[in-house]
Design an enzyme around this catalytic site. Structure first.
Site, mmCIF file in Angstrom:
data_model
loop_
_atom_site.group_PDB
_atom_site.id
_atom_site.type_symbol
_atom_site.label_atom_id
_atom_site.label_comp_id
_atom_site.label_asym_id
_atom_site.label_seq_id
_atom_site.Cartn_x
_atom_site.Cartn_y
_atom_site.Cartn_z
ATOM 1 N N ASP A 1 26.926 37.562 28.483
ATOM 2 C CA ASP A 1 27.786 38.712 28.793
ATOM 3 C C ASP A 1 29.046 38.765 27.931
ATOM 4 O O ASP A 1 30.108 39.190 28.380
ATOM 5 C CB ASP A 1 28.173 38.721 30.286
ATOM 6 C CG ASP A 1 26.944 38.737 31.169
ATOM 7 O OD1 ASP A 1 25.993 39.441 30.824
ATOM 8 O OD2 ASP A 1 26.938 38.037 32.198
ATOM 9 N N HIS B 1 22.371 44.221 28.868
ATOM 10 C CA HIS B 1 23.257 44.551 27.760
ATOM 11 C C HIS B 1 23.770 45.972 27.953
ATOM 12 O O HIS B 1 22.991 46.912 28.046
ATOM 13 C CB HIS B 1 22.526 44.445 26.424
ATOM 14 C CG HIS B 1 22.062 43.048 26.106
ATOM 15 N ND1 HIS B 1 21.287 42.746 25.029
ATOM 16 C CD2 HIS B 1 22.294 41.877 26.734
ATOM 17 C CE1 HIS B 1 21.051 41.443 25.014
ATOM 18 N NE2 HIS B 1 21.648 40.894 26.043
HETATM 19 P P1 GDP Z 1 25.971 41.332 26.912
HETATM 20 O O1 GDP Z 1 25.006 40.876 27.951
HETATM 21 O O2 GDP Z 1 26.476 40.232 26.049
HETATM 22 O O3 GDP Z 1 25.458 42.486 26.115
HETATM 23 O O4 GDP Z 1 27.269 41.872 27.684
HETATM 24 P P2 GDP Z 1 27.321 42.780 29.019
HETATM 25 O O5 GDP Z 1 26.955 44.169 28.661
HETATM 26 O O6 GDP Z 1 26.565 42.134 30.123
HETATM 27 O O7 GDP Z 1 28.855 42.664 29.403
HETATM 28 C C1 GDP Z 1 29.879 43.124 28.592
HETATM 29 C C2 GDP Z 1 30.655 44.228 29.309
HETATM 30 O O8 GDP Z 1 31.910 44.431 28.685
HETATM 31 C C3 GDP Z 1 29.987 45.579 29.237
HETATM 32 O O9 GDP Z 1 30.269 46.276 30.416
HETATM 33 C C4 GDP Z 1 30.634 46.257 28.042
HETATM 34 O O10 GDP Z 1 30.603 47.672 28.126
HETATM 35 C C5 GDP Z 1 32.019 45.729 28.143
HETATM 36 N N1 GDP Z 1 32.716 45.529 26.875
HETATM 37 C C6 GDP Z 1 32.216 45.070 25.695
HETATM 38 N N2 GDP Z 1 33.201 44.900 24.803
HETATM 39 C C7 GDP Z 1 34.361 45.241 25.421
HETATM 40 C C8 GDP Z 1 35.734 45.245 25.036
HETATM 41 O O11 GDP Z 1 36.115 44.868 23.932
HETATM 42 N N3 GDP Z 1 36.641 45.644 25.986
HETATM 43 C C9 GDP Z 1 36.288 46.038 27.230
HETATM 44 N N4 GDP Z 1 37.234 46.396 28.076
HETATM 45 N N5 GDP Z 1 34.992 46.033 27.621
HETATM 46 C C10 GDP Z 1 34.056 45.637 26.740
HETATM 47 MG MG MG Z 2 24.813 40.808 29.992
#
Ligand code: GDP
Ligand code: MG
Length: 422
Positions: free
Chosen positions: A12, A40
């Site tokens: 995440d 994601h």
């Molecule tokens: P993944 O599993 O690594 O793809 O990550 P997730 O999607 O599970 O969790 C990351 C969360 O953080 C998501 O809700 C994204 O929309 C959000 N996100 C990603 N980058 C940023 C950022 O730089 N700032 C903020 N505030 N949110 C972010």
């Molecule tokens: Mg995730």
């Protein structure tokens, strides 16, 4: 160019978001491990999407997306995911989605086994996402799996399935559950198999030709370094290799060498489910960070455990991923904090260390926390020079601590909300 884009922490980190941004430079995006336990989140001009199985490149019109042999595929879930996206106007065809003929199918009894096992364990559970991932990987290595290619020879599959189900029922009835019916599983395979078959192909050949043709390929990981089956916080890990080095193997081009690895690293720590999480914060401080970062699981909705940036864990993550550069995400989330905690080392039985331990030593580790100055709002920054001095200091400190250059800084969930460090 062959690039792996992988998680440095517990998952995440914002991999989906970074793949969505960086995929414009790539022709092909491959998922190479894991299953639909991934979540994601991608926010772009088309809206907000949560992807479990499909590579995050599916949201771009120009990229081909691959589900490699290293992935385990619940074809019912995939059918629904494809429908959810096509209903929202995303075009998915055999031209832009290719599924490996060697990928293993995650069957309904794998999900059932996952649930039965978590319930048996009660308070000792591992925090499985209950999507059958552990059981289906176990069966794969027991050579008791059903592969995508088997869908094309239904008679053989039918025969094979009755043997498999007979074997599986030894386990299922051992849990006190009623036996699985082979005909039901077969009908399920035929129903969802019809939907996915058009996408199934010899991905390995396709990717080899693509490499020979000079195409740019990206390997998109699920979860992070610390969930890797061997190098993560075993047994609180995933059931597959989440590391960059496995990218070419899990995608279908085992002989290919990675050009580079981009590690996605979060500006603080989060962890879903059970297991040692040395830097964990509790109480109001934790609640505030969880809210600010909206830290609730994309796949399960579970509140994520949170903590400060963890230097020993992230340094280790960078090392096992072999990350050449870093994309630091969610820096904006720390905006509201006057003092920012950082876990700078672990105290393991009285010894202060920045090496990441495993096993019982990890369970006994205590965090050494130091506070640095906060930096106010950074969400509007699009150039490194625009960052407040204290934010630059924070970035520099992390960079030095983990030993890799921070090339991108994400300050928001939207595609364009980032800084490229020149
Ligand atoms: P993944 O599993 O690594 O793809 O990550 P997730 O999607 O599970 O969790 C990351 C969360 O953080 C998501 O809700 C994204 O929309 C959000 N996100 C990603 N980058 C940023 C950022 O730089 N700032 C903020 N505030 N949110 C972010
Ligand atoms: Mg995730």
């Amino acid at each position: 160019m062959l690039t792996a884009i992988v998680g440095i922490n517990w998952g995440d980190e914002g991999k989906g978001r970074m793949v969505d941004l960086l995929s414009s430079d790539y022709d092909i995006i491959c998922r190479y491990q894991g299953g639909n336990n991934a979540g994601h989140t991608v926010v772009n001009e088309k809206g907000k999407f949560i992807l479990n199985l499909l590579p995050s490149g599916i949201l771009r019109d120009t990229t081909v997306n691959v589900i490699g042999n290293g992935v385990v595929v619940d074809i019912e879930h995939l059918t629904n995911e494809i429908k959810m996206l096509t209903d929202r106007g995303i075009k998915i065809t055999p031209e832009n989605l290719k599924i490996s003929d060697k990928a293993i199918i995650c069957l309904p009894y794998h999900k059932m086994q996952d649930i039965m096992e978590e319930e048996r364990l009660a308070d000792k559970k591992f925090g499985s996402t209950r999507r059958g991932i552990g059981p289906v990987y176990s069966d794969k290595y027991m050579k008791k799996g059903v592969r995508m290619e088997d869908l094309f020879t239904p008679d053989k599959l039918h025969e094979h399935l009755s043997d498999l189900v007979e074997w599986k029922n030894i386990t299922v009835t051992g849990y006190g559950h009623k036996p699985v019916d082979a005909e039901e599983i077969f009908a399920w395979l035929m129903k969802y198999g019809e939907v996915v078959k058009p996408y199934v192909t010899d991905v390995s050949k396709y990717l080899n030709d693509a490499v020979a043709g000079g195409k740019n390929i990206m390997f998109e990981a699920q979860l992070g370094a610390l969930r890797d089956i061997d190098f993560g916080i075993y047994p609180y890990t995933s059931s597959s290799y989440t590391l960059a080095a496995f990218g070419p193997i899990g995608a279908g081009i085992p002989g290919a060498k990675l050009t580079n690895t981009i590690g996605i690293m979060k500006a603080y720590s989060t962890c879903v489910g059970e297991g040692p999480f040395t830097c964990e914060m509790f109480g109001d401080e934790a609640e505030a960070l969880r809210k600010a970062g909206n830290e609730y699981g994309a796949a399960t909705g579970r509140p994520r455990r949170v903590g400060p940036f963890d230097i020993p864990a992230s340094r280790y993550g960078v090392r096992v991923q072999g990350a050449d550069c870093i994309a630091l995400t969610k820096l904006d989330v720390l905006s509201g904090m006057e003092k920012i905690p950082v876990c700078v080392a672990y105290d393991v039985d009285g010894t202060i260390t920045t090496d990441f331990p495993t096993g019982e030593r990890l369970n006994r580790a205590k965090p050494v926390v130091k506070y640095v100055d906060g930096f106010g709002d950074v969400s509007h920054c699009r150039k490194y020079e625009e960052l407040p001095e204290n934010a630059k200091k924070y970035v520099k400190m992390l960079e030095e601590a983990v030993g890799a250059h921070i090339k991108y800084i994400s300050v928001g969930a939207g595609r364009e909300e980032y800084i490229e460090v020149k």
